[in-house]
Design a protein around this motif. Structure first.
Motif, PDB file in Angstrom:
ATOM      1  N   VAL A  29       0.795  -1.100   0.121  1.00 52.53           N
ATOM      2  CA  VAL A  29       0.001   0.102   0.031  1.00 52.53           C
ATOM      3  C   VAL A  29       1.028   1.423  -0.080  1.00 52.53           C
ATOM      4  N   GLU A  30       2.100   0.974   0.721  1.00 53.94           N
ATOM      5  CA  GLU A  30       3.038   2.302   0.701  1.00 53.94           C
ATOM      6  C   GLU A  30       3.353   2.838  -0.514  1.00 53.94           C
ATOM      7  N   VAL A  31       3.416   1.704  -1.277  1.00 50.87           N
ATOM      8  CA  VAL A  31       4.142   2.173  -2.853  1.00 50.87           C
ATOM      9  C   VAL A  31       2.921   3.098  -3.603  1.00 50.87           C
ATOM     10  N   MET A  32       1.755   2.736  -3.381  1.00 48.09           N
ATOM     11  CA  MET A  32       0.585   3.312  -4.150  1.00 48.09           C
ATOM     12  C   MET A  32       0.371   4.605  -3.614  1.00 48.09           C
ATOM     13  N   ASN A  33       0.683   5.119  -2.218  1.00 43.79           N
ATOM     14  CA  ASN A  33       0.666   6.398  -1.771  1.00 43.79           C
ATOM     15  C   ASN A  33       1.861   7.141  -2.193  1.00 43.79           C
ATOM     16  N   LEU A  34       2.822   6.894  -2.776  1.00 44.58           N
ATOM     17  CA  LEU A  34       4.083   7.610  -2.741  1.00 44.58           C
ATOM     18  C   LEU A  34       3.824   8.812  -3.692  1.00 44.58           C
ATOM     19  N   GLY A  35       3.215   8.775  -4.785  1.00 43.99           N
ATOM     20  CA  GLY A  35       2.825   9.865  -5.516  1.00 43.99           C
ATOM     21  C   GLY A  35       3.862  10.317  -6.662  1.00 43.99           C
ATOM     22  N   LYS A  36       3.703  11.456  -7.295  1.00 39.58           N
ATOM     23  CA  LYS A  36       4.562  11.765  -8.463  1.00 39.58           C
ATOM     24  C   LYS A  36       5.898  12.311  -7.759  1.00 39.58           C
ATOM     25  N   GLY A  37       6.954  11.689  -8.791  1.00 36.25           N
ATOM     26  CA  GLY A  37       8.286  12.116  -8.568  1.00 36.25           C
ATOM     27  C   GLY A  37       9.075  10.745  -7.952  1.00 36.25           C
ATOM     28  N   VAL A  38       8.079  10.035  -7.752  1.00 40.22           N
ATOM     29  CA  VAL A  38       8.814   8.521  -7.358  1.00 40.22           C
ATOM     30  C   VAL A  38       8.558   7.395  -8.509  1.00 40.22           C
ATOM     31  N   ASP A  39       9.641   6.570  -8.820  1.00 43.31           N
ATOM     32  CA  ASP A  39       9.567   5.739  -9.721  1.00 43.31           C
ATOM     33  C   ASP A  39       8.946   4.540  -9.269  1.00 43.31           C
ATOM     34  N   THR A  40       7.487   4.548  -9.262  1.00 45.13           N
ATOM     35  CA  THR A  40       6.935   3.554  -8.854  1.00 45.13           C
ATOM     36  C   THR A  40       6.742   2.364  -9.500  1.00 45.13           C
ATOM     37  N   LEU A  41       7.011   2.455 -10.893  1.00 41.57           N
ATOM     38  CA  LEU A  41       6.958   1.286 -11.671  1.00 41.57           C
ATOM     39  C   LEU A  41       8.103   0.258 -11.387  1.00 41.57           C
ATOM     40  N   TYR A  42       9.284   0.821 -10.905  1.00 39.30           N
ATOM     41  CA  TYR A  42      10.366   0.070 -10.471  1.00 39.30           C
ATOM     42  C   TYR A  42       9.823  -0.742  -9.299  1.00 39.30           C
ATOM     43  N   LEU A  43       9.109  -0.139  -8.427  1.00 38.07           N
ATOM     44  CA  LEU A  43       8.645  -0.637  -7.207  1.00 38.07           C
ATOM     45  C   LEU A  43       7.587  -1.640  -7.258  1.00 38.07           C
ATOM     46  N   HIS A  44       6.713  -1.414  -8.176  1.00 42.31           N
ATOM     47  CA  HIS A  44       5.623  -2.675  -8.555  1.00 42.31           C
ATOM     48  C   HIS A  44       6.198  -3.730  -9.086  1.00 42.31           C
ATOM     49  N   LEU A  45       7.061  -3.496  -9.924  1.00 38.50           N
ATOM     50  CA  LEU A  45       7.909  -4.760 -10.554  1.00 38.50           C
ATOM     51  C   LEU A  45       8.842  -5.495  -9.501  1.00 38.50           C
ATOM     52  N   LEU A  46       9.495  -4.917  -8.489  1.00 36.49           N
ATOM     53  CA  LEU A  46      10.185  -5.197  -7.441  1.00 36.49           C
ATOM     54  C   LEU A  46       9.674  -6.223  -6.673  1.00 36.49           C
ATOM     55  N   PHE A  47       8.467  -5.888  -6.311  1.00 33.24           N
ATOM     56  CA  PHE A  47       7.802  -6.835  -5.482  1.00 33.24           C
ATOM     57  C   PHE A  47       6.999  -7.784  -6.181  1.00 33.24           C
ATOM     58  N   ALA A  48       6.388  -7.639  -7.363  1.00 32.90           N
ATOM     59  CA  ALA A  48       5.788  -8.635  -8.172  1.00 32.90           C
ATOM     60  C   ALA A  48       6.945  -9.728  -8.542  1.00 32.90           C
ATOM     61  N   LEU A  49       8.121  -9.180  -8.901  1.00 29.98           N
ATOM     62  CA  LEU A  49       9.222 -10.297  -9.321  1.00 29.98           C
ATOM     63  C   LEU A  49       9.548 -11.299  -8.023  1.00 29.98           C
ATOM     64  N   LYS A  50       9.243 -10.796  -6.773  1.00 33.83           N
ATOM     65  CA  LYS A  50       9.641 -11.581  -5.681  1.00 33.83           C
ATOM     66  C   LYS A  50       8.536 -12.615  -5.680  1.00 33.83           C
TER      67      LYS A  50
END
Length: 362
Positions: free
Chosen positions: A192-213
């Motif tokens: 949930v914390e990733v979804m709240n980070l907002g603009k300016g943060v590379d959230t696509l990287y974080l989406h992938l990081l946790f999905a690849l795990k």
């Protein structure tokens, strides 16, 4: 003692059970579409007859569709712009009685972006047809390979801004995500914390990081199919960095965020050399059909496609080895208007219960 895996399955079971009930209700509604839609109109008029617009058009005297047509002229967003501006400043009982939960920003496909007021009731109705009913359609089509696993959802719940009275302004999808934030860890891999980070943060990287795990990923969800394509293209560019973070249990310093957010996300990470070695081996083979190679239990993609979006389908198919793409709903910021009962076609059946429809003769 329950494990996280059991909670994930329980959440999936519960959603499928709710989806079956939603399907029965929808099927019954389609058999009585006229009566249902008329009842929706009457309910809207009765509930809001004491509002400013209700008094202006004398909602209390409208008893039929013909009354409605003769009393209220055809209108556009421009006719309501001043009302919405006043609502954004905190005025109440203007267009409807219920409190405004947030203002949704329209996509802008029909002109400049517009602010659409959203209530708790309208949000609940929309989520039923965009989130719950499609689960029934998916389950019926993929029952044999269904794992009750989590998915990767390329979305967020960030608030773009606030009105001068403090009412949130965000996309329709972001507003909807806030309503289900408690169950997000049970249905999606992204914290949930990733979804709240907002603009300016590379959230696509974080989406992938946790999905690849996640070895047992069951599906990928995006608002539009173009965002799913962006996801795979990003993976192809940054896979070495992602693999390194999975191996070490870290988050790259290239991803800039506030330290409390980084610390929280790092608490979900742990070194996984075995998973990293496997991913590295598969990525080095190339990216054709990569999705099914790294996530062997992946069974579908859910995202808006068809019409102008169809140009992305073939490009996504190169990464997924033609994994089925389900376009679940035909929707706007104002309402969800249609649901797709087919996995392999883009045909949307009208939903009688989400809004009142006035059909204009050619």
């Amino acid at each position: 003692m329950f494990t996280t895996g059991i909670f994930v399955k329980l959440a999936s079971y519960s959603m499928i059970k709710a989806a079956k009930l939603s399907e029965k209700r929808y099927e019954n509604d389609t058999k009585h579409a006229y009566d249902i839609n008329l009842s929706i109109l009457k309910k809207i008029l009765e509930t809001n007859k004491a509002t400013e617009i209700g008094r202006k058009y004398n909602f209390s005297s409208i008893n039929s569709i013909s009354d409605f047509k003769s009393s209220i002229p055809l209108s556009t967003y421009k006719d309501y712009e001043d009302y919405i501006l006043r609502m954004s400043r905190g005025e109440k009982n203007i267009l409807f009685k219920e409190e405004v939960s947030y203002f949704s920003i329209s996509s802008g496909t029909t002109g400049k972006q517009k602010l659409i007021p959203v209530t708790k009731t309208s949000r609940r109705i929309s989520s039923s047809y965009m989130g719950i009913l499609p689960q029934r359609i998916l389950y019926k089509n993929f029952k044999e390979s269904w794992t009750y696993g989590r998915g990767l959802a390329v979305t967020d719940m960030t608030t773009t801004s606030y009105t001068e009275s403090g009412i949130p302004i965000c996309s329709a999808t972001s507003g909807g995500m806030k309503a289900i934030k408690r169950i997000i860890p049970l249905i999606w891999t992204t914290p949930v914390e990733v979804m709240n980070l907002g603009k300016g943060v590379d959230t696509l990287y974080l989406h992938l990081l946790f999905a690849l795990k996640e070895r047992n990923l069951m599906y990928i969800s995006g608002i539009f199919i173009s965002s799913v394509l962006d996801l795979f293209r990003y993976m192809e560019l940054h896979w070495k960095e992602l693999v390194s973070d999975i191996r070490k249990g870290t988050i790259s310093r290239r991803i800039v965020m506030e330290e409390p957010s980084r610390k929280k996300l790092l608490s979900y990470m742990s070194p996984d050399a075995g998973r990293a070695d496997f991913l590295e081996m598969e990525f080095k083979k190339g990216f054709k059909g990569i999705a099914k190679r790294i996530w062997p239990k992946l069974i579908y993609i859910i995202a808006v496609t068809g019409a102008n979006f169809s140009i992305y389908d073939d490009k996504v198919a190169e990464y997924t080895d033609n994994l089925p793409i389900y376009s679940s709903a035909y929707a706007a910021s104002e309402a969800v208007m249609g649901v797709n009962m087919h996995i392999d076609r883009y045909i949307y059946s009208l939903i009688p219960r989400t809004a009142f429809y006035e059909f204009i003769p050619n």
